[in-house]
Design a protein around this motif. Structure first.
Motif, mmCIF file in Angstrom:
data_model
loop_
_atom_site.group_PDB
_atom_site.id
_atom_site.type_symbol
_atom_site.label_atom_id
_atom_site.label_comp_id
_atom_site.label_asym_id
_atom_site.label_seq_id
_atom_site.Cartn_x
_atom_site.Cartn_y
_atom_site.Cartn_z
ATOM 1 N N ASP A 10 -1.487 0.410 -5.811
ATOM 2 C CA ASP A 10 -1.739 1.652 -6.557
ATOM 3 C C ASP A 10 -0.487 2.515 -6.551
ATOM 4 N N GLY B 234 -4.490 0.713 2.784
ATOM 5 C CA GLY B 234 -4.880 1.682 3.783
ATOM 6 C C GLY B 234 -6.286 2.108 3.402
ATOM 7 N N MET B 235 -6.812 3.113 4.062
ATOM 8 C CA MET B 235 -8.116 3.655 3.669
ATOM 9 C C MET B 235 -8.097 5.147 3.945
ATOM 10 N N GLY B 236 -8.620 5.930 3.008
ATOM 11 C CA GLY B 236 -8.711 7.373 3.196
ATOM 12 C C GLY B 236 -9.884 7.716 4.106
ATOM 13 N N LYS C 39 -10.116 8.969 10.720
ATOM 14 C CA LYS C 39 -10.643 7.879 9.877
ATOM 15 C C LYS C 39 -11.814 7.137 10.553
ATOM 16 N N ARG D 197 1.006 6.752 -7.500
ATOM 17 C CA ARG D 197 0.746 8.136 -7.876
ATOM 18 C C ARG D 197 1.477 8.450 -9.175
ATOM 19 N N HIS E 100 -11.885 5.722 0.482
ATOM 20 C CA HIS E 100 -11.248 5.121 -0.704
ATOM 21 C C HIS E 100 -10.209 4.093 -0.274
ATOM 22 N N ILE E 101 -10.013 3.066 -1.106
ATOM 23 C CA ILE E 101 -8.971 2.068 -0.905
ATOM 24 C C ILE E 101 -8.162 1.983 -2.191
ATOM 25 N N ALA E 102 -6.868 1.643 -2.103
ATOM 26 C CA ALA E 102 -5.963 1.741 -3.249
ATOM 27 C C ALA E 102 -6.227 3.111 -3.875
ATOM 28 N N ARG F 97 -4.519 8.213 -11.299
ATOM 29 C CA ARG F 97 -3.773 7.262 -10.478
ATOM 30 C C ARG F 97 -3.815 5.890 -11.145
ATOM 31 N N PRO G 290 1.471 3.223 6.119
ATOM 32 C CA PRO G 290 2.345 2.026 6.146
ATOM 33 C C PRO G 290 3.824 2.291 6.442
ATOM 34 N N ASN H 83 4.922 5.828 -4.107
ATOM 35 C CA ASN H 83 4.759 4.660 -3.229
ATOM 36 C C ASN H 83 5.933 3.701 -3.396
ATOM 37 N N ALA I 220 0.858 -1.190 0.000
ATOM 38 C CA ALA I 220 0.000 0.000 0.000
ATOM 39 C C ALA I 220 0.889 1.234 0.000
ATOM 40 N N GLY I 221 0.299 2.339 -0.325
ATOM 41 C CA GLY I 221 1.018 3.611 -0.298
ATOM 42 C C GLY I 221 0.461 4.503 0.789
ATOM 43 N N GLY I 222 0.788 5.791 0.700
ATOM 44 C CA GLY I 222 0.285 6.741 1.690
ATOM 45 C C GLY I 222 1.215 6.825 2.892
ATOM 46 N N ARG I 223 0.757 7.510 3.949
ATOM 47 C CA ARG I 223 1.587 7.710 5.135
ATOM 48 C C ARG I 223 1.526 6.528 6.115
HETATM 49 C C1 6PG Z 1 -2.099 5.953 -1.752
HETATM 50 C C2 6PG Z 1 -2.775 4.780 -1.135
HETATM 51 C C3 6PG Z 1 -4.123 5.155 -0.569
HETATM 52 C C4 6PG Z 1 -3.887 5.285 0.920
HETATM 53 C C5 6PG Z 1 -4.956 6.148 1.558
HETATM 54 C C6 6PG Z 1 -4.648 6.442 2.997
HETATM 55 O O1 6PG Z 1 -1.297 5.775 -2.646
HETATM 56 O O2 6PG Z 1 -2.365 7.049 -1.278
HETATM 57 O O3 6PG Z 1 -2.583 3.608 -1.561
HETATM 58 O O4 6PG Z 1 -5.146 4.300 -0.821
HETATM 59 O O5 6PG Z 1 -3.869 4.016 1.511
HETATM 60 O O6 6PG Z 1 -5.009 7.352 0.831
HETATM 61 O O7 6PG Z 1 -3.518 7.244 3.010
HETATM 62 P P1 6PG Z 1 -2.767 7.668 4.357
HETATM 63 O O8 6PG Z 1 -2.189 6.429 4.919
HETATM 64 O O9 6PG Z 1 -1.734 8.641 3.908
HETATM 65 O O10 6PG Z 1 -3.815 8.256 5.280
#
Ligand code: 6PG
Length: 261
Positions: A73, A144-146, A203, A75, A150-152, A180, A46, A85, A41-44
Motif C-alpha cells: 500500500d 503491519g497492522m493498525g 496493538k 500513501r 487494518h492491514i495494508a 490510499r 518496519p 512508504n 509494508a509501510g508505517g513505522r
Molecule cells: C501504512 C501501512 C499500514 C501499517 C499500519 C501500522 O502505509 O501505514 O502499510 O497498514 O502497516 O498502519 O502502522 P505502524 O507500523 O505505523 O503502527
C-alpha cells in the motif's frame, strides 16, 4: 493455509526473527524460481526491520538483485515525502543494498489514484506474466497492522474490503480523510507467504481479536489473513501478544478458539 505465531520477548528480537524469516522465504523462492516477488509494508513498525536487512549478516544472505520489489500500500504523497512508504524503503534499504532500478516498482502517487492503481495492477501482471483473469502469487507480502485491525490500507468499512476482481485499488479512507492505494483481498489471499510484524502494547487488543476473535473481516480487516492460501507468519513482541489467551504456535481454523478446547 498454515499460520504460525512467533512471540519474542523484545521488539528488537521480534525484528530479528522477522529478518530471519524474510531471508529464509526469499532464498527458497529464488532457489525454486530464480527470482522472488516481495511486497513491502509501510508505517513505522518496519523501519528497524529494513535497517536490519541492510546490515550484516542479512545484507549478503539474499541475492537482492533477484527480487522484484513492490508495496502492499502507499500513501497519497510524493515519493520524497516523509510519509511515503517508498521513501522509507529508499532510506533504510535501497540506499544500502542498491537493487536494480528496473526491479523496483513504485506506486505512482503523482498520478490520479485510480490511474495509479490501474497501472500498478498492469505492472504486477506484466512482471508475473499473468493474464487479465489470473491472480499472481507473491512469494512474500510484508504487512503491519493498525490498532484498529487494518492491514495494508484495508480499513474498517472501506470499499476495498469488498473488492473481488482487481488486485490494486484507490481506497477512500474516511478515517484518514485520504485515498490510499492498496492491495486488495484477492491478491492477499493468493500469497505464498505473508509476514505480519506487530509490536507494542497498543496493538494487543487487535492482535487478540485478529488471532482469537470471531471471524468478521468487515469488522476487523486482519481476519482476511485467515483466508490466505499460503503461510501466514505473525511475529509479535511480548507487548503486542500480551492479551492472547494462549500463545499458540498455529492460528487454528477459521473457527476461532477451536483448538483451545
Ligand atoms: C501504512 C501501512 C499500514 C501499517 C499500519 C501500522 O502505509 O501505514 O502499510 O497498514 O502497516 O498502519 O502502522 P505502524 O507500523 O505505523 O503502527
Amino acid at each position: 493455509m498454515t499460520c504460525r505465531v512467533q512471540v519474542s520477548d523484545t521488539t528488537e528480537e521480534a525484528v530479528r526473527q522477522a529478518a530471519e524469516a524474510i531471508v529464509r522465504i526469499l532464498r527458497d523462492a529464488i532457489e525454486e524460481r530464480g527470482w522472488a516477488s516481495l511486497a513491502l509494508a509501510g508505517g513505522r513498525t518496519p523501519r528497524p526491520l529494513y535497517l536490519q536487512l541492510a546490515q550484516s549478516p542479512y545484507r549478503t544472505a539474499v541475492r537482492w538483485e533477484c527480487i522484484e520489489w513492490f508495496w502492499s500500500d502507499e500513501r497519497p504523497v510524493p515519493p520524497d515525502h516523509p510519509d511515503s512508504n517508498y521513501r522509507l524503503a529508499v532510506e533504510t534499504l535501497f540506499s544500502r543494498i542498491t537493487p536494480p532500478a528496473s526491479r523496483i516498482h513504485r506506486l505512482l502517487t503523482e498520478l490520479d489514484p485510480r490511474e495509479a492503481a490501474r497501472l500498478y495492477e498492469a505492472t504486477i501482471r506484466r512482471v508475473f506474466g499473468v493474464d487479465p483473469t489470473g491472480i499472481p502469487r507473491f512469494d512474500l507480502i510484508l504487512l503491519g497492522m493498525g490498532a484498529d485491525g487494518h492491514i495494508a490500507s484495508l480499513f474498517l468499512g472501506t470499499a476495498a474490503l469488498e473488492e473481488q476482481q482487481r488486485l490494486v485499488v484507490a481506497n477512500e479512507v474516511p478515517q484518514l480523510q485520504a485515498t490510499r492505494l492498496t492491495f486488495t483481498p484477492p491478491l492477499l489471499r493468493a500469497a505464498r507467504a505473508i509476514l505480519v510484524l506487530v509490536t507494542g502494547e497498543e496493538k494487543a487488543p487487535a492482535v487478540r481479536d485478529a488471532l482469537e476473535g470471531p471471524m468478521d473481516p468487515k469488522r476487523l480487516p486482519a481476519h482476511l489473513l485467515r483466508q490466505v492460501d499460503g503461510q501466514v507468519l505473525w511475529i509479535l513482541d511480548r507487548a503486542a501478544a500480551s492479551q492472547l489467551v494462549s500463545h499458540r504456535e498455529s492460528c487454528g481454523s477459521s473457527q476461532p478458539n477451536a483448538d483451545l478446547a
